[in-house]
Design a protein around this motif. Structure first.
Motif, PDB file in Angstrom:
ATOM      1  N   ARG A  31      14.937   5.485 -10.468  1.00  0.00           N
ATOM      2  CA  ARG A  31      15.082   6.917 -10.933  1.00  0.00           C
ATOM      3  C   ARG A  31      14.511   6.990 -12.218  1.00  0.00           C
ATOM      4  O   ARG A  31      13.745   8.022 -12.601  1.00  0.00           O
ATOM      5  CB  ARG A  31      16.497   7.299 -10.481  1.00  0.00           C
ATOM      6  N   LEU A  32      14.983   5.993 -13.230  1.00  0.00           N
ATOM      7  CA  LEU A  32      14.361   6.101 -14.787  1.00  0.00           C
ATOM      8  C   LEU A  32      13.115   5.830 -14.850  1.00  0.00           C
ATOM      9  O   LEU A  32      12.627   6.534 -15.929  1.00  0.00           O
ATOM     10  CB  LEU A  32      15.476   5.217 -15.391  1.00  0.00           C
ATOM     11  N   PHE A  33      12.690   4.828 -14.260  1.00  0.00           N
ATOM     12  CA  PHE A  33      11.266   4.551 -14.564  1.00  0.00           C
ATOM     13  C   PHE A  33      10.042   4.753 -13.599  1.00  0.00           C
ATOM     14  O   PHE A  33       8.969   4.773 -14.126  1.00  0.00           O
ATOM     15  CB  PHE A  33      11.354   2.928 -14.640  1.00  0.00           C
ATOM     16  N   PHE A  34      10.344   5.107 -12.330  1.00  0.00           N
ATOM     17  CA  PHE A  34       9.409   5.124 -11.491  1.00  0.00           C
ATOM     18  C   PHE A  34       9.363   6.419 -10.781  1.00  0.00           C
ATOM     19  O   PHE A  34       8.498   6.679  -9.801  1.00  0.00           O
ATOM     20  CB  PHE A  34       9.355   4.013 -10.409  1.00  0.00           C
ATOM     21  N   GLN A 230      -0.388 -12.350   8.086  1.00  0.00           N
ATOM     22  CA  GLN A 230      -0.656 -11.371   7.053  1.00  0.00           C
ATOM     23  C   GLN A 230       0.102 -10.264   7.102  1.00  0.00           C
ATOM     24  O   GLN A 230       0.560  -9.458   6.147  1.00  0.00           O
ATOM     25  CB  GLN A 230      -1.979 -11.185   6.883  1.00  0.00           C
ATOM     26  N   PHE A 231       0.393  -9.560   8.656  1.00  0.00           N
ATOM     27  CA  PHE A 231       0.927  -8.520   8.742  1.00  0.00           C
ATOM     28  C   PHE A 231       2.470  -8.568   8.406  1.00  0.00           C
ATOM     29  O   PHE A 231       3.104  -7.641   7.825  1.00  0.00           O
ATOM     30  CB  PHE A 231       0.909  -8.342  10.206  1.00  0.00           C
ATOM     31  N   LYS A 232       3.145  -9.874   8.667  1.00  0.00           N
ATOM     32  CA  LYS A 232       4.703 -10.038   8.134  1.00  0.00           C
ATOM     33  C   LYS A 232       4.821  -9.703   6.659  1.00  0.00           C
ATOM     34  O   LYS A 232       5.792  -9.301   6.251  1.00  0.00           O
ATOM     35  CB  LYS A 232       5.124 -11.368   8.806  1.00  0.00           C
ATOM     36  N   GLU A 233       3.761 -10.522   6.030  1.00  0.00           N
ATOM     37  CA  GLU A 233       3.836 -10.272   4.562  1.00  0.00           C
ATOM     38  C   GLU A 233       3.613  -8.858   4.129  1.00  0.00           C
ATOM     39  O   GLU A 233       4.435  -8.343   3.297  1.00  0.00           O
ATOM     40  CB  GLU A 233       2.934 -11.312   3.722  1.00  0.00           C
ATOM     41  N   PHE A 234       2.751  -8.284   4.720  1.00  0.00           N
ATOM     42  CA  PHE A 234       2.630  -6.728   4.318  1.00  0.00           C
ATOM     43  C   PHE A 234       3.601  -5.812   4.516  1.00  0.00           C
ATOM     44  O   PHE A 234       3.853  -5.160   3.830  1.00  0.00           O
ATOM     45  CB  PHE A 234       1.265  -6.470   5.328  1.00  0.00           C
ATOM     46  N   ILE A 235       4.315  -5.977   5.888  1.00  0.00           N
ATOM     47  CA  ILE A 235       5.414  -5.132   6.338  1.00  0.00           C
ATOM     48  C   ILE A 235       6.731  -5.174   5.537  1.00  0.00           C
ATOM     49  O   ILE A 235       7.357  -4.346   5.089  1.00  0.00           O
ATOM     50  CB  ILE A 235       5.477  -5.075   7.660  1.00  0.00           C
ATOM     51  N   ALA A 236       6.799  -6.376   5.016  1.00  0.00           N
ATOM     52  CA  ALA A 236       7.750  -6.721   4.073  1.00  0.00           C
ATOM     53  C   ALA A 236       7.894  -5.914   2.746  1.00  0.00           C
ATOM     54  O   ALA A 236       9.177  -5.693   2.324  1.00  0.00           O
ATOM     55  CB  ALA A 236       7.956  -8.280   3.721  1.00  0.00           C
ATOM     56  N   GLY A 237       6.912  -5.398   2.461  1.00  0.00           N
ATOM     57  CA  GLY A 237       6.748  -4.527   1.289  1.00  0.00           C
ATOM     58  C   GLY A 237       7.067  -3.139   1.373  1.00  0.00           C
ATOM     59  O   GLY A 237       6.741  -2.356   0.583  1.00  0.00           O
ATOM     60  N   LEU A 238       7.116  -2.601   2.780  1.00  0.00           N
ATOM     61  CA  LEU A 238       6.874  -1.326   2.926  1.00  0.00           C
ATOM     62  C   LEU A 238       7.957  -0.505   2.075  1.00  0.00           C
ATOM     63  O   LEU A 238       8.120   0.597   1.633  1.00  0.00           O
ATOM     64  CB  LEU A 238       6.860  -0.900   4.356  1.00  0.00           C
ATOM     65  N   ILE A 239       9.325  -1.186   2.103  1.00  0.00           N
ATOM     66  CA  ILE A 239      10.395  -0.407   1.299  1.00  0.00           C
ATOM     67  C   ILE A 239      10.799  -1.696   0.308  1.00  0.00           C
ATOM     68  O   ILE A 239      11.491  -2.411   0.670  1.00  0.00           O
ATOM     69  CB  ILE A 239      11.500  -0.238   2.195  1.00  0.00           C
ATOM     70  N   SER A 240      10.335  -1.332  -0.742  1.00  0.00           N
ATOM     71  CA  SER A 240      10.506  -2.177  -2.057  1.00  0.00           C
ATOM     72  C   SER A 240      10.304  -1.472  -3.319  1.00  0.00           C
ATOM     73  O   SER A 240       9.663  -0.422  -3.356  1.00  0.00           O
ATOM     74  CB  SER A 240       9.451  -3.358  -1.850  1.00  0.00           C
ATOM     75  N   LEU A 241      10.684  -2.107  -4.276  1.00  0.00           N
ATOM     76  CA  LEU A 241      10.659  -1.639  -5.691  1.00  0.00           C
ATOM     77  C   LEU A 241       9.240  -1.244  -6.072  1.00  0.00           C
ATOM     78  O   LEU A 241       8.244  -2.433  -5.910  1.00  0.00           O
ATOM     79  CB  LEU A 241      11.309  -2.365  -6.818  1.00  0.00           C
ATOM     80  N   PRO A 242       8.505  -0.165  -6.352  1.00  0.00           N
ATOM     81  CA  PRO A 242       7.110  -0.129  -6.511  1.00  0.00           C
ATOM     82  C   PRO A 242       6.777  -0.767  -7.710  1.00  0.00           C
ATOM     83  O   PRO A 242       6.146   0.016  -8.648  1.00  0.00           O
ATOM     84  CB  PRO A 242       7.045   1.573  -6.578  1.00  0.00           C
ATOM     85  N   VAL A 243       6.620  -1.916  -7.779  1.00  0.00           N
ATOM     86  CA  VAL A 243       6.310  -2.711  -9.246  1.00  0.00           C
ATOM     87  C   VAL A 243       4.966  -3.871  -8.546  1.00  0.00           C
ATOM     88  O   VAL A 243       5.597  -4.532  -7.676  1.00  0.00           O
ATOM     89  CB  VAL A 243       7.493  -3.681  -9.580  1.00  0.00           C
ATOM     90  N   LYS A 244       4.034  -3.540  -9.021  1.00  0.00           N
ATOM     91  CA  LYS A 244       2.860  -4.368  -8.606  1.00  0.00           C
ATOM     92  C   LYS A 244       2.343  -5.847  -9.361  1.00  0.00           C
ATOM     93  O   LYS A 244       1.464  -6.151  -9.662  1.00  0.00           O
ATOM     94  CB  LYS A 244       1.601  -3.523  -8.453  1.00  0.00           C
TER      95      LYS A 244
END
Length: 510
Positions: A31-34, A230-244
């Motif tokens: 909420r504060l940063f993103f 690769q898809f398992k790694e991809f889908i794990a990030g769909l709900i994650s903190l938006p930090v790249k």
């Protein structure tokens, strides 16, 4: 809110209080940063004259909750419980079926009213646009059908819907399911095979391979295994903190998507070359579309770029990892807990098997879809399981929906789960009762009381295919095995799944 994919939240936590505390901290950071700040009072005034909403429209009653956090912690705490709908139920008693709140960093209106929800789902982009968490938006990209709008969205959605509904594809999927399910179940019969089968894992493995073949024409082998990893790694990030940053889940997921994109675009380019060669050969044979890529390439639109096609092929893979396997797994769980329903399902499917084998015929896709009680079981599983708990939209202007004002910039959560488990819509809603669908339910189906696949212009195009795949799996399971299910629990956040994968001890039928 349920989004496609297995998020990074723990499947089992030390306890709901600990989980809620950790999640509350994460929400504060996000909420504060993103997340852009919105003042709670910015949407509380009626501005109908500015945007066309009538002056009589009123902002729904409700509470914006704590400063900064809003009511997100309460929503998450409920989502981790056995009754995620409790968040909505409590506020519905205070404010009504449509109420105001503050979720995911924005003021929002939550609808558990079938008619209001239906109106929101059917509205076009001049009123509402899709809204998703930032991590999901980063991973899906601007070309995703989840965020596309206007004519391009309608074209891609229409092409996908027509392909997924086509008898040609259904026949191919049926044959592929027969082969793949038979191979899996043969392994269950082998001497020394593990006595316990985890339905969720088996269903994911089977459905992923079949859907990928239908989407991009990829057969089993090294490339299929690589794509699945690769898809398992991809889908794990769909709900994650938006930090790249390197090392974060979103960073790893973006890298995995890039590797998938490279593979899929290579397939697209090969198909483009093949199409050019076939067109230049006067004696060449015209082949019907073999997969979804062929369908999109055949449209001939310059808007359907390689990037757009590859992004959407990845999007369409999500049900293979998430929705359809969970539908199958939940059906097995509910049937295991309802012997009467399991017995009737067995009788119906055994009768079909005897009838077809008696005349030497193989089962066609129409046979599976004609199994009335099996379809009722799937319908009831969708209602009870709520694989997609709801969807979010963002108001692009002040919008009036059946007397309710939704101010510009506010989110709308159309909460399917609360409607599916509402006693005013479905009798004894927490009971697994496939027989309820024997009655005429046209009012529920068309009035917004049953929306497991969404609705409006963004209705899931693969809904028929999901039912078909579940029907085939259940048919082969009940006609070849008996089983005893172990205890397992449904986890509802961040995605619906079985905590232990639904382990069953199988015994072959003699």
């Amino acid at each position: 809110m349920m989004w496609p994919g297995d998020g990074p939240w723990p499947a089992s936590a030390a306890g709901p209080v600990t989980a809620a505390a950790l999640l509350a901290a994460a929400v504060i950071i996000v909420r504060l940063f993103f997340v852009p700040r919105l003042q709670p009072s910015s949407g509380t005034k009626r501005r109908g004259a500015e945007s066309g909403a009538s002056g009589s429209a009123r902002l729904p009653a409700g509470s914006l909750g704590w400063p900064l956090l809003g009511e997100t912690p309460a929503f998450i705490l409920a989502a981790y419980s056995a009754r995620p709908e409790s968040f909505v139920e409590r506020r519905r008693l205070l404010y009504g079926k449509v109420f105001a709140t503050h979720l995911w960093g924005s003021p929002a209106v939550v609808s558990s009213d079938p008619e209001v929800s239906r109106a929101v789902l059917q509205a076009d982009a001049s009123a509402f646009v899709p809204w998703y968490p930032r991590s999901l938006m980063e991973l899906m990209g601007r070309s995703s059908i989840l965020v596309l709008g206007g004519g391009l969205q309608r074209r891609v959605h229409g092409l996908a819907g027509a392909f997924f509904k086509s008898p040609h594809l259904k026949a191919r999927v049926t044959a592929d399911m027969h082969r793949r399910v038979a191979r899996a179940m043969a392994a269950w019969r082998r001497p020394g095979a593990a006595p316990v089968v985890r339905v969720q894992d088996e269903a994911k493995s089977i459905v992923f391979e079949i859907l990928v073949r239908a989407l991009i024409g990829l057969d089993e082998g090294h490339e299929m295994q690589y794509l699945r990893q690769q898809f398992k790694e991809f889908i794990a990030g769909l709900i994650s903190l938006p930090v790249k940053l390197p090392g974060t889940q979103l960073y790893r997921s973006l890298k995995a998507k890039k590797r998938m994109t490279n593979l899929i675009q290579k397939i697209i380019q090969e198909k483009r070359k093949r199409r050019i060669a076939e067109c230049e050969d006067p004696h060449g044979t015209h082949h019907p579309p073999r997969d979804m890529i062929d369908v999109l390439l055949g449209n001939g639109s310059d808007e359907l770029t390689d990037e757009l096609i590859s992004d959407n092929m990845i999007d369409f893979m999500i049900p293979a990892e998430d929705s359809v396997p969970v539908l199958i797994t939940l059906a097995v769980k509910y049937l295991s807990e309802c012997p009467q329903a399991l017995q009737q399902l067995e009788e119906e499917n055994m009768e079909l098997k005897r009838r077809k084998s008696g005349v030497g015929e193989t089962l066609e896709w129409t046979d599976y879809m004609s199994l009335t009680f099996t379809q009722h079981v799937i319908t009831e599983t969708l209602r009870m399981g709520n694989i997609i708990n709801g969807i979010m939209r963002k108001a692009v202007r002040d919008v009036e929906v059946r007397g309710h004002l939704i101010p510009k910039g506010w989110r709308v959560l159309v909460y399917f789960r609360a409607v599916h488990l509402d006693a005013a819509v479905h009798d004894d809603p927490h009971a697994f009762n496939p027989w309820r669908w024997n009655k005429e339910r046209a009012d529920v189906m068309t009035g917004g009381g049953f929306t497991p696949f969404g609705g409006g212009q963004r209705l899931c195009p693969g809904l028929d295919l999901a039912r078909l795949e579940a029907s085939i799996f259940l048919h082969h399971l009940v006609t070849n095995f008996r089983w005893v299910a172990e205890e397992d629990a449904v986890v509802n956040f961040p995605t619906v799944r079985l905590r232990r994968g639904m382990p069953i001890a199988v015994t072959p039928r003699t």
